[in-house]
Design an enzyme around this catalytic site. Structure first.
Site, short mmCIF file in Angstrom:
data_model
loop_
_atom_site.label_atom_id
_atom_site.label_comp_id
_atom_site.label_asym_id
_atom_site.label_seq_id
_atom_site.Cartn_x
_atom_site.Cartn_y
_atom_site.Cartn_z
N GLU A 346 0.85 -1.20 0.00
CA GLU A 346 0.00 0.00 0.00
C GLU A 346 0.89 1.25 0.00
O GLU A 346 0.49 2.32 -0.42
CB GLU A 346 -0.95 0.01 1.21
CG GLU A 346 -2.11 0.98 1.04
CD GLU A 346 -3.21 0.79 2.08
OE1 GLU A 346 -3.01 1.20 3.25
OE2 GLU A 346 -4.27 0.26 1.72
N HIS A 377 6.21 -27.19 1.66
CA HIS A 377 5.25 -28.23 1.24
C HIS A 377 4.06 -27.63 0.50
O HIS A 377 3.01 -28.25 0.38
CB HIS A 377 4.77 -29.00 2.47
CG HIS A 377 5.90 -29.58 3.27
ND1 HIS A 377 6.48 -30.79 2.99
CD2 HIS A 377 6.62 -29.04 4.29
CE1 HIS A 377 7.49 -31.00 3.83
NE2 HIS A 377 7.59 -29.96 4.63
N LYS A 494 -14.09 1.83 -3.32
CA LYS A 494 -15.05 2.22 -2.28
C LYS A 494 -16.23 2.97 -2.89
O LYS A 494 -17.39 2.74 -2.54
CB LYS A 494 -14.36 3.11 -1.23
CG LYS A 494 -13.29 2.40 -0.41
CD LYS A 494 -12.61 3.36 0.55
CE LYS A 494 -11.52 2.68 1.37
NZ LYS A 494 -10.79 3.62 2.26
#
Ligand code: F6P
Length: 534
Positions: A346, A377, A494
């Site tokens: 960010e 793994h 938003k």
């Protein structure tokens, strides 16, 4: 374009970096000293020095919001002995630092009141739980701190003194997502009569947090309206907004607008951590960060850990390495990568420089990863054999918090082995490439890699490490002249979400042709069909 040199173990290709509890081997970063002289080394060095100087002197380093960056004042407040007088005495720093001191003192008093059972619920019982509301920088830091502090067993005693913990609070829950499944599970485990609610939001306008706050007010109100009035604490830059939502004045802990959300875990957003684990443990955490600030303020470029790592990141970027896999070989740090992802991406995930010039390549590698040995793994296969340019960072802890030395030796052996395998590879010599019976087993090696080691995992070491990552982020931004403190890119989603939310709520028939996005319209129609066919 810089050329990567082949990994040659006998070459001392890069110095190791050490300070305080941190020891970093960068021998496997494939750059030769001569290469560093070729690049515009001096320019980058000066850009970083100038940026840090401006930041610590409270100048505007966030030009798009016309703000300084004051996150470091939250840890300087109680550790001024570590900061040179030039920093302490800058008049606007005095204001920032004295404000931070006032807020830290206010929090410490409130925390002691709760921990000693003097601040009780309206029915007179001690609080036994905390519910933390927040998202992004108002959530990731406190969650990480809670995981590490709880796994260090700090809740059971008052910091390092060993005195039995005086708090009755043993249960802390976090709700960040607006997905009600998270809230439902949290509330099933909590009692509105004995839960203290912390609402952390820098802006106090984040849609998810305010939506969740609405649920929590109703939940508290189910026990009685006095619980709404009494059992909520706010951490914000907008005290007036918190007050307008009915939160008591003396339970609102304010921090400066100059503290970025992803840089804010040092202050009021972490008040739940202070309450559960004690002021002493949290102040040790702040001391660790202040020690890193002191390291940066007193180191030249060649000896500054964050600057050297940022320069290495930058050289990797210039060589097309746009992925950084980070693996802490310690299960107590499972939330470290999610925390660093917001701080790193960010801050550095920008498209233009501070002067408005477009960036021609990513300003940071994508940061991802998981704890070791689990990652071995899951995705290490790709890292070992795929033609995929990524740099690798392995973090190990030298001294464990348990007595099973053989298990710890096994863990460390895997960390070191993976580092060696990524660097050296196997069946990767020219003669071996020709032998087709071997090439499915070829591991090219030569991955740019740093191996970090902390002496041990303590609140101080964690503060030191996280502050190091903050300064590394800022240094990489400085090299590329970008602003690490704004985040205009998050606004678009938003705004669109607000429009779609209204569409869903007013939806009464398959949406007709409108000026909306046709795919979204199609998805809304499908969503409503699926809902109605339940
Ligand atoms: O993701 C955008 C953002 O503004 C982050 O920078 C911030 O940490 C998060 O949302 C939460 O913001 P606030 O603390 O204001 O609720």
């Amino acid at each position: 374009m810089n050329t990567l040199t082949a990994y040659a173990p006998e070459l001392d290709t890069f110095k190791t970096l050490e300070d305080g509890p941190l020891h970093i081997d960068t021998s496997r970063q494939p750059y030769t000293a001569s290469l560093l002289d070729e690049t515009s080394y001096v320019l980058e060095k000066s850009r970083i020095a100038l940026f840090f100087d401006a930041m610590f002197k409270g100048r505007v380093v966030n030009p798009s919001e016309n703000r300084a960056a004051g996150h470091w004042t939250l840890r300087a407040a109680g550790n001024l002995d570590l900061y040179p007088s030039a920093v302490r005495l800058m008049h606007n720093q005095r204001d920032e630092i004295s404000h931070a001191q006032m807020v830290q003192a206010q929090m410490e008093r409130f925390v002691e009141q709760v921990r000693q059972g003097k601040f009780r619920s309206p029915e007179g019982t001690e609080y036994d739980s905390i519910l933390h509301l927040g998202i992004g920088g108002s959530d990731l830091g406190p969650r990480l701190l809670n995981e590490v502090f709880s796994k260090l067993g700090l809740a059971k005693c008052e910091g390092s003194s060993g005195k039995p913990g005086s708090t009755s609070i043993k249960n802390i829950r976090f709700v960040s997502n607006v997905d009600y499944h998270e809230m439902k599970l949290a509330l099933e485990a909590l009692n509105p009569k004995t839960t203290l609610v912390v609402v952390a939001s820098k802006s106090f306008s984040t849609r998810e947090t305010l939506n969740n706050f609405g649920h929590i007010r109703n939940w508290l109100n189910s026990a009685g309206e006095e619980y709404v009035k009494h059992s909520i604490v706010a951490a914000t830059c907008k005290p007036e907004k918190a007050k307008a939502l009915g939160i008591a004045d003396n339970q609102i802990f304010e921090f400066s607008e100059t503290v970025g959300g992803r840089y804010s875990l040092w202050g009021p957003v972490s008040i739940a951590i202070r309450i559960v684990y004690g002021n002493q443990a949290f102040n040790e955490f702040l001391r660790g960060a202040a020690d890193m600030d002191s390291h940066v303020l007193n180191s030249d470029f060649d000896h500054s850990i964050p600057s050297q790592l940022a320069f290495t990141d930058w050289l990797n970027l210039r060589n097309g390495v746009t992925s950084l896999m980070m693996s802490p070989y310690d299960s107590r740090l499972s939330l470290l990568v999610p925390y660093l992802q917001q701080l790193w991406m960010e801050s550095l995930g920008k498209g233009i420089t501070s002067e408005g010039a477009p960036l021609m390549h990513a300003a940071c590698p994508v940061l991802w990863g998981d704890v070791g040995t689990n990652g071995q793994h899951a995705f290490f296969q790709m890292l070992h054999q795929a033609p995929f340019q990524t740099s690798i960072e392995i973090l190990a802890i030298a001294r464990p918090d348990h007595a099973e030395q053989s298990s710890h030796d096994l863990l460390i052996s895997h960390a070191f082995a993976q580092a060696e395998a990524f660097a050296v590879g196997k069946f990767n010599r020219p003669s071996e490439f020709l032998d087709s019976s071997l090439n499915f087993r070829t591991c090219p090696g030569h991955k740019p890699l740093s191996l970090m080691m902390l002496d041990s995992l303590t609140p101080h070491a964690l503060g030191y490490l996280l502050a190091m990552w903050e300064h590394r982020t800022v240094a990489l931004a400085a090299i590329q002249s970008i602003n690490p403190f704004d985040q205009w890119g998050v606004e678009l989603g938003k705004l669109i979400a607000e429009k779609i939310e209204k569409k869903i709520q007013t939806y009464d028939e398959p949406m007709k042709e409108t000026n909306e996005d046709p795919v979204t319209r199609h998805l809304l129609n499908l969503y409503k069909d699926l809902q109605s066919n339940a």
